[in-house]
Design an enzyme around this catalytic site. Structure first.
Site, short mmCIF file in Angstrom:
data_model
loop_
_atom_site.label_atom_id
_atom_site.label_comp_id
_atom_site.label_asym_id
_atom_site.label_seq_id
_atom_site.Cartn_x
_atom_site.Cartn_y
_atom_site.Cartn_z
N ASP A 1 0.85 -1.19 0.00
CA ASP A 1 0.00 0.00 0.00
C ASP A 1 0.88 1.24 0.00
OD1 ASP A 1 -2.43 1.25 -0.10
OD2 ASP A 1 -2.72 1.31 2.06
N HIS B 1 -3.61 14.05 0.93
CA HIS B 1 -3.78 13.18 2.11
C HIS B 1 -2.55 13.22 3.00
CE1 HIS B 1 -4.97 9.77 4.55
NE2 HIS B 1 -3.85 9.14 4.23
N GLU C 1 -10.07 4.06 4.29
CA GLU C 1 -9.26 4.77 3.32
C GLU C 1 -9.75 4.38 1.93
OE1 GLU C 1 -5.11 5.70 5.68
OE2 GLU C 1 -5.06 4.23 4.05
N GLU D 1 -9.31 3.95 -1.71
CA GLU D 1 -8.10 3.79 -2.51
C GLU D 1 -8.41 3.13 -3.85
OE1 GLU D 1 -4.87 2.00 -0.42
OE2 GLU D 1 -5.29 3.06 1.46
N ASP E 1 -8.88 0.38 2.58
CA ASP E 1 -7.85 -0.04 3.53
C ASP E 1 -8.31 0.39 4.92
OD1 ASP E 1 -5.39 -1.10 4.38
OD2 ASP E 1 -4.47 0.88 4.36
N ARG F 1 -7.03 3.96 13.77
CA ARG F 1 -6.13 5.11 13.93
C ARG F 1 -5.48 5.16 15.31
NH1 ARG F 1 -5.01 6.28 8.77
NH2 ARG F 1 -6.88 6.84 7.57
N GLN G 1 -2.76 2.57 15.21
CA GLN G 1 -1.73 3.06 14.29
C GLN G 1 -0.87 4.15 14.93
OE1 GLN G 1 -3.37 4.84 10.76
NE2 GLN G 1 -1.37 5.23 9.82
N LYS H 1 -3.45 -1.67 10.46
CA LYS H 1 -3.85 -1.83 9.06
C LYS H 1 -4.11 -3.28 8.68
CE LYS H 1 -2.99 2.46 7.46
NZ LYS H 1 -3.90 3.26 6.61
N THR I 1 -8.46 -5.57 4.55
CA THR I 1 -8.46 -4.68 3.40
C THR I 1 -9.48 -5.23 2.42
OG1 THR I 1 -6.11 -4.14 3.67
CG2 THR I 1 -7.09 -3.69 1.53
N GLU J 1 -9.40 12.60 8.07
CA GLU J 1 -9.27 13.90 7.39
C GLU J 1 -10.61 14.63 7.36
OE1 GLU J 1 -6.84 14.02 3.55
OE2 GLU J 1 -7.42 11.91 3.71
#
Length: 386
Positions: free
Chosen positions: A102, A109, A175, A177, A209, A213, A216, A229, A233, A334
């Site tokens: 990834d 971002h 996420e 993607e 994904d 948080r 992470q 993560k 996925t 975000e």
């Protein structure tokens, strides 16, 4: 060229793996609201397999030959025995994932997360505009759209805590993607140049994904993403061939400084893919892939520049797709600015994902003759931690 209002006309013909009832899974292509059995219409047993991998391994000349034959055949009469309504079949993971990488290819971002995680420093790390930053993921937890996502557990330390605690993630995120599927691999010790991209990459899928948080944030220094993560996925069930994306190519954004020679191509290109993120059925974001700083070809070139081999079924994803506007942000961290600016979803203020939430990511791109092609959707529903 036959157009299709759903984006699944002859200019698309994405491949997937389907089954009917208790029958074994096999390869199909999507045409309108139907799945067409490829082994039946081509009389070729390579498509009777439960994954696309045997076909992908045959390489670009074979991919082009099959696409041309299917386009001709499906423009005419398709036998009823080879055609199934899409609502009547089960869709499976379309390819066996060999490896998963990834990337972190969106400047918008990366800048937003830099401002959130390092408010007193430059948002972009010094290497970011010199190479496509990425991490090696966990191939065994790549799942097809519709698979339920169990809330992950792990260590996390809140800012006010003196020590870490263990438990379910309280800041579960997505996420949005775009992913690329390798068909023809490369030998260990060889490199894939940016201009050789189409010799190796078969097509594209949508990717979610999922990201914890809080896990992470505690683990990612000094070695980067791991348990935050690796729990899941999700990918879409349809692989859109690279050949269907010719009309979606656009110039890359300006790259400054100029990349090193191995990342330069004769005609650098990105893709004009418009994504839509829905949270519990309500649209919350429209991330534009055309804004990505690093191209798919640059990602693959960097992935193999040290001699790492590529294999049939490798998946590499773009990282979160985000644009310059708030409504174009492809991750909820975000969109809600770290949880400090909630969004309203179905009349409720929300920051991160709650148990029972469903997220759907869909996308379209320009197709032949001024129409659009569809990538379908990737959907997942959050279930409580176990």
């Amino acid at each position: 060229m036959i157009a299709d209002p759903e984006g699944f006309g002859l200019d698309n013909l994405p491949y997937g793996v389907y089954s009917v009832g208790s029958a074994a899974p096999r390869v199909g292509v999507r045409l309108g609201d139907a799945v067409v059995d490829v082994a039946a219409v081509l009389d070729d047993d390579v498509f009777a397999a439960p994954s696309l991998n045997p076909f992908l391994a045959q390489g670009p000349a074979r991919w082009a030959e099959v696409r041309a034959r299917l386009t001709d055949l499906l423009a005419g009469h398709v036998p009823a025995s080879a055609r199934h309504p899409v609502g009547s079949v089960a869709l499976h993971l379309p390819f066996e994932v060999a490896d998963y990488v990834d990337f972190y290819a969106s400047e918008h971002h990366a800048t937003n997360l830099g401002r959130l995680f390092r408010p007193d420093s430059e948002p972009l790390m010094p290497n970011w505009k010199h190479l496509p930053v990425g991490y090696h993921g966990r191939a065994g937890t790549v799942v097809v759209s519709g698979t339920e996502i169990v809330r992950p557990c792990g260590q996390r330390r809140a800012p006010a805590d003196d020590a870490p605690t263990y438990g379910p993630s309280a800041r579960l995120d997505i996420e949005a993607e775009f992913g690329f599927v390798v068909g023809a691999g490369s030998r260990l010790g060889e490199r894939i140049g940016v201009d050789a991209f189409a010799d190796h990459v078969f097509g594209a899928v949508l990717v979610n994904d999922w990201s914890a948080r809080d896990l992470q944030a505690w683990e990612y220094v000094p070695l980067g993403p791991h348990l935050g993560k690796s729990f899941a996925t999700s990918v879409s069930p349809w692989v859109v061939p690279l050949a269907a994306l010719h009309d979606a190519r656009v110039p890359l954004p300006a790259q400054d400084p100029e990349p090193l020679p191995y990342l330069r191509g004769r005609e650098p290109w990105g893709l004009d893919v418009e994504m839509v993120v829905e949270w519990n059925g309500e649209e919350v974001s429209r991330p534009p892939y055309r804004e990505m700083y690093w191209s798919p070809a640059q990602m693959l070139a960097h992935l193999t520049v040290n001699g790492a081999s590529a294999r049939t079924g490798d998946l590499f994803a773009s990282g979160t797709v985000s644009g310059p506007q708030r409504h174009q942000r492809g991750a909820f961290i975000e969109l809600t600015w770290g949880g400090r600016e909630p969004v309203t979803v179905a009349g409720e203020e929300r920051t991160f994902l709650l148990d029972g939430d469903e997220v759907t990511i869909s996308a379209t791109a320009p197709g032949a003759g001024g129409g659009r092609i569809s990538f379908g959707a990737v959907t997942g529903t959050v279930r409580p931690a176990r």
